[in-house]
Design a protein around this motif. Structure first.
Motif, short mmCIF file in Angstrom:
data_model
loop_
_atom_site.label_atom_id
_atom_site.label_comp_id
_atom_site.label_asym_id
_atom_site.label_seq_id
_atom_site.Cartn_x
_atom_site.Cartn_y
_atom_site.Cartn_z
N SER A 214 41.95 -1.92 42.55
CA SER A 214 42.37 -3.32 42.68
C SER A 214 41.20 -4.22 43.06
O SER A 214 41.19 -5.41 42.69
N THR A 215 40.25 -3.69 43.79
CA THR A 215 39.06 -4.47 44.16
C THR A 215 38.29 -4.88 42.91
O THR A 215 37.85 -6.03 42.78
N ILE A 216 38.11 -3.93 42.00
CA ILE A 216 37.38 -4.22 40.76
C ILE A 216 38.15 -5.23 39.91
O ILE A 216 37.55 -6.14 39.33
N LEU A 217 39.47 -5.10 39.85
CA LEU A 217 40.28 -6.04 39.08
C LEU A 217 40.09 -7.45 39.60
O LEU A 217 39.91 -8.41 38.82
N ALA A 218 40.10 -7.62 40.92
CA ALA A 218 39.91 -8.95 41.50
C ALA A 218 38.53 -9.51 41.16
O ALA A 218 38.38 -10.70 40.85
N GLU A 219 37.50 -8.65 41.20
CA GLU A 219 36.16 -9.10 40.86
C GLU A 219 36.08 -9.51 39.39
O GLU A 219 35.42 -10.49 39.04
N CYS A 220 36.75 -8.74 38.52
CA CYS A 220 36.76 -9.08 37.09
C CYS A 220 37.43 -10.42 36.85
O CYS A 220 36.96 -11.23 36.05
N GLN A 221 38.54 -10.65 37.53
CA GLN A 221 39.24 -11.92 37.35
C GLN A 221 38.37 -13.10 37.78
O GLN A 221 38.36 -14.14 37.12
N GLY B 133 44.57 -7.86 27.78
CA GLY B 133 45.54 -6.81 28.05
C GLY B 133 45.07 -5.92 29.18
O GLY B 133 44.86 -6.38 30.31
N ASP B 134 44.81 -4.66 28.85
CA ASP B 134 44.43 -3.66 29.84
C ASP B 134 42.92 -3.58 30.03
O ASP B 134 42.43 -2.86 30.89
N ARG B 135 42.14 -4.35 29.26
CA ARG B 135 40.70 -4.12 29.21
C ARG B 135 39.87 -5.31 29.69
O ARG B 135 40.19 -6.47 29.43
N PHE B 136 38.78 -4.97 30.37
CA PHE B 136 37.70 -5.91 30.66
C PHE B 136 36.69 -5.80 29.52
O PHE B 136 36.27 -4.70 29.17
N GLU B 137 36.30 -6.94 28.92
CA GLU B 137 35.46 -6.89 27.74
C GLU B 137 34.33 -7.91 27.81
O GLU B 137 34.50 -9.01 28.35
N ILE B 138 33.20 -7.53 27.23
CA ILE B 138 32.06 -8.43 27.07
C ILE B 138 32.03 -8.90 25.63
O ILE B 138 32.11 -8.09 24.70
N GLU C 216 23.84 9.80 49.44
CA GLU C 216 25.15 10.42 49.28
C GLU C 216 26.14 9.34 48.87
O GLU C 216 26.10 8.22 49.40
N VAL C 217 26.99 9.64 47.94
CA VAL C 217 27.92 8.62 47.43
C VAL C 217 29.32 8.86 47.97
O VAL C 217 29.71 9.99 48.27
N ASP C 218 30.07 7.77 48.11
CA ASP C 218 31.46 7.86 48.52
C ASP C 218 32.35 7.46 47.34
O ASP C 218 31.86 7.18 46.24
N ASP C 219 33.64 7.39 47.56
CA ASP C 219 34.56 7.09 46.46
C ASP C 219 34.34 5.70 45.87
O ASP C 219 34.49 5.49 44.66
N THR C 220 33.96 4.76 46.73
CA THR C 220 33.68 3.41 46.23
C THR C 220 32.46 3.40 45.33
O THR C 220 32.45 2.75 44.27
N ASP C 221 31.41 4.14 45.73
CA ASP C 221 30.23 4.27 44.88
C ASP C 221 30.58 4.90 43.54
O ASP C 221 30.12 4.46 42.49
N ARG C 222 31.39 5.95 43.58
CA ARG C 222 31.77 6.63 42.33
C ARG C 222 32.56 5.69 41.41
O ARG C 222 32.38 5.70 40.20
N MET C 223 33.41 4.87 42.01
CA MET C 223 34.18 3.93 41.21
C MET C 223 33.27 2.89 40.56
O MET C 223 33.38 2.61 39.36
N ARG C 224 32.35 2.34 41.33
CA ARG C 224 31.44 1.34 40.78
C ARG C 224 30.48 1.98 39.77
O ARG C 224 30.11 1.35 38.77
N ARG C 225 30.09 3.21 40.00
CA ARG C 225 29.25 3.92 39.04
C ARG C 225 30.00 4.07 37.71
O ARG C 225 29.42 3.88 36.63
N TRP C 226 31.28 4.41 37.77
CA TRP C 226 32.09 4.56 36.56
C TRP C 226 32.17 3.23 35.81
O TRP C 226 32.00 3.19 34.58
N SER D 16 22.74 -7.23 33.01
CA SER D 16 22.99 -8.33 33.95
C SER D 16 24.46 -8.41 34.33
O SER D 16 24.79 -8.73 35.48
N ILE D 17 25.34 -8.11 33.39
CA ILE D 17 26.77 -8.14 33.70
C ILE D 17 27.16 -6.95 34.56
O ILE D 17 27.93 -7.08 35.51
N ALA D 18 26.58 -5.78 34.26
CA ALA D 18 26.83 -4.60 35.10
C ALA D 18 26.38 -4.85 36.53
O ALA D 18 27.01 -4.39 37.49
N ALA D 19 25.30 -5.62 36.67
CA ALA D 19 24.77 -5.90 38.01
C ALA D 19 25.76 -6.66 38.88
O ALA D 19 25.67 -6.64 40.12
N LYS D 20 26.74 -7.34 38.26
CA LYS D 20 27.75 -8.07 39.03
C LYS D 20 28.61 -7.11 39.86
O LYS D 20 29.24 -7.52 40.84
#
Length: 446
Positions: A391-398, A411-416, A356-366, A426-430
């Motif tokens: 905000s958690t994902i933003l901190a991880e991206c930074q 700008g507004d985007r995280f990019e590979i 069963e997934v929660d909101d955090t799982d759904r966010m990371r899945r997205w 491998s990057i998604a696995a982060k």
């Protein structure tokens, strides 16, 4: 490039779901499944996946849940159980939820006899409500095909044919126990098109035993000559700890990570040079194909069938080992065919594990899906979808961008960066919060 390969070519999930299957558990079963089915309503569009876990030969490279049979009696018995499951599931699903897609996978669905193909489709139609247009895709083995099977698939409205090719080189085919000539493959493509099938997909596999650059180049040339609408270029997943028949393949005959990357790069370049558009990490499509259109407009998705333009909100898995995907989470049927048959013939559902997934799982899945599909994502869209949790994902991206120059925030985007896109897994696995738990072993990322 060698440094990139060494850095990124580890063993990670394919991310056709999140959380991934090794993290499913027995705490989710039939009770949750019934509740999730009952919650479906007129806003839901359903995709049905039917698993046929039988082949008349076993390919050594295959990582699917399947078994070899030379007799049809086990297949006929399995179909009786599959139809029983369809009726049981259908009783729990509101008729207001419309089926928009059906996928027959395996194993080898085309080993079904013509009358059984038609009966199976009839049972589906009796127990689910179909939308006005239903996409029906079928995985096909050219060695199974005859006129009656072609006609039966046409009669049920097959709209997409998917053919596994792997490599046309005789030595490679002998080593993986998959004998399939170009002439056989061409015949299938010609026959399905003659019967009005509007989309053909071919699978090519790199990283196979004894595969050379020359053999793969010849295979790509042959496939392109058929002008399939879509081509999937998969890396061979060598997982003998999961699939014992893969021990028939001598590890010493497999290309190393650097050679796998070179094979993938050359084949990809050939496909793009002949007019195919690159889709995600391993798919290619002609510009007018719906998959290419979905990729261009940002609607590309990823599920258990790989990249897709399927707009269904729910996947219902039918058959032994099948996995269903719901808003609430994932559910998997019993893998063993005998146990599955006993369960569903008694009138029960066959769910054996899930999560069963929660909101955090759904966010990371997205996030993971957008990385796998677009190689980037928008923080604005992430925040719109998931609020303050983004905000958690933003901190991880930074933090990632600080450590890795091939990942950036613009700008507004995280990019590979383009040169790192082949390593998107491998990057998604982060962003995979479950991966560190150590559950499950995975295939090489390239």
């Amino acid at each position: 490039m060698t440094q990139l390969i060494e850095k990124y070519a580890g063993n990670v999930p394919r991310y056709t779901s999140y959380p991934t299957a090794p993290h499913y558990h027995a705490g989710i079963g039939n009770n949750e499944y019934i509740r999730w089915l009952g919650d479906l309503n007129e806003t839901d569009r359903l995709s049905l996946y039917l698993h046929i876990p039988y082949c008349d030969r076993l390919c050594w490279f295959c990582a699917c849940h399947t078994k070899q049979t030379r007799q049809y009696a086990p297949v006929r018995a399995y179909l009786a159980a599959l139809e029983a499951e369809i009726r049981t599931v259908g009783r729990h699903v509101s008729r207001s939820a419309k089926v928009t897609a059906i996928h027959l996978g395996g194993g080898s669905p085309t080993l079904l006899e013509a009358d059984d193909v038609i009966q199976l489709h009839r049972t589906l139609a009796q127990n689910f409500d179909f939308a006005d247009e239903v996409e029906i895709s079928v995985e096909m083995d050219p060695n199974d095909m005859d006129a009656s099977r072609y006609d039966a698939l046409a009669a049920i409205g097959m709209s997409r044919a998917s053919l596994g090719v792997q490599d046309f080189d005789p030595r490679v085919q002998q080593t993986i126990n998959r004998i399939q000539t170009f002439e056989q493959t061409k015949s299938v493509v010609d026959e399905v098109r003659l019967r009005g099938v509007r989309s053909v997909n071919c699978d090519i596999v790199y990283g196979l035993p004894h595969q050379t650059m020359d053999s793969l180049v010849r295979t790509v040339e042959h496939i392109v000559s058929l002008a399939p609408d879509r081509i999937a270029l998969f890396g061979y997943a060598h997982v003998p700890w999961m699939k014992k028949h893969q021990t028939m393949i001598d590890d010493s005959t497999l290309p190393d990570a650097a050679m796998r990357f070179e094979l993938m790069t050359v084949a990809s370049r050939m496909l793009v040079d002949t007019g195919y558009l690159a889709i995600g990490i391993d798919h290619f499509a002609l510009p007018g194909d719906s998959l290419a259109i979905a990729a261009n407009n940002g609607h590309l998705k990823r599920n258990f069938q790989g990249y897709t333009d399927d707009e269904a909100t729910t996947i219902i898995g039918l058959g032994a080992s099948s996995i269903g995907s719901f808003r609430q989470g994932y559910i998997q049927n019993i893998p063993a065919t005998g146990q599955y048959e006993k369960k569903v013939l008694s009138g029960e559902l066959a769910a054996v594990r899930g999560i069963e997934v929660d909101d955090t799982d759904r966010m990371r899945r997205w996030v993971i899906e957008r990385i796998m599909c677009d190689f980037s994502f928008s923080f604005r869209e992430l925040g719109h979808e998931f609020g303050i949790g983004a905000s958690t994902i933003l901190a991880e991206c930074q933090a990632l961008c600080t450590d890795d120059q091939l990942i950036s925030i613009k700008g507004d985007r995280f990019e590979i960066a383009p040169e790192a896109r082949p390593f998107a897994r491998s990057i998604a696995a982060k962003f995979d919060a479950y991966l560190a738990s150590g559950a499950g072993r995975h295939s090489m990322a390239v």
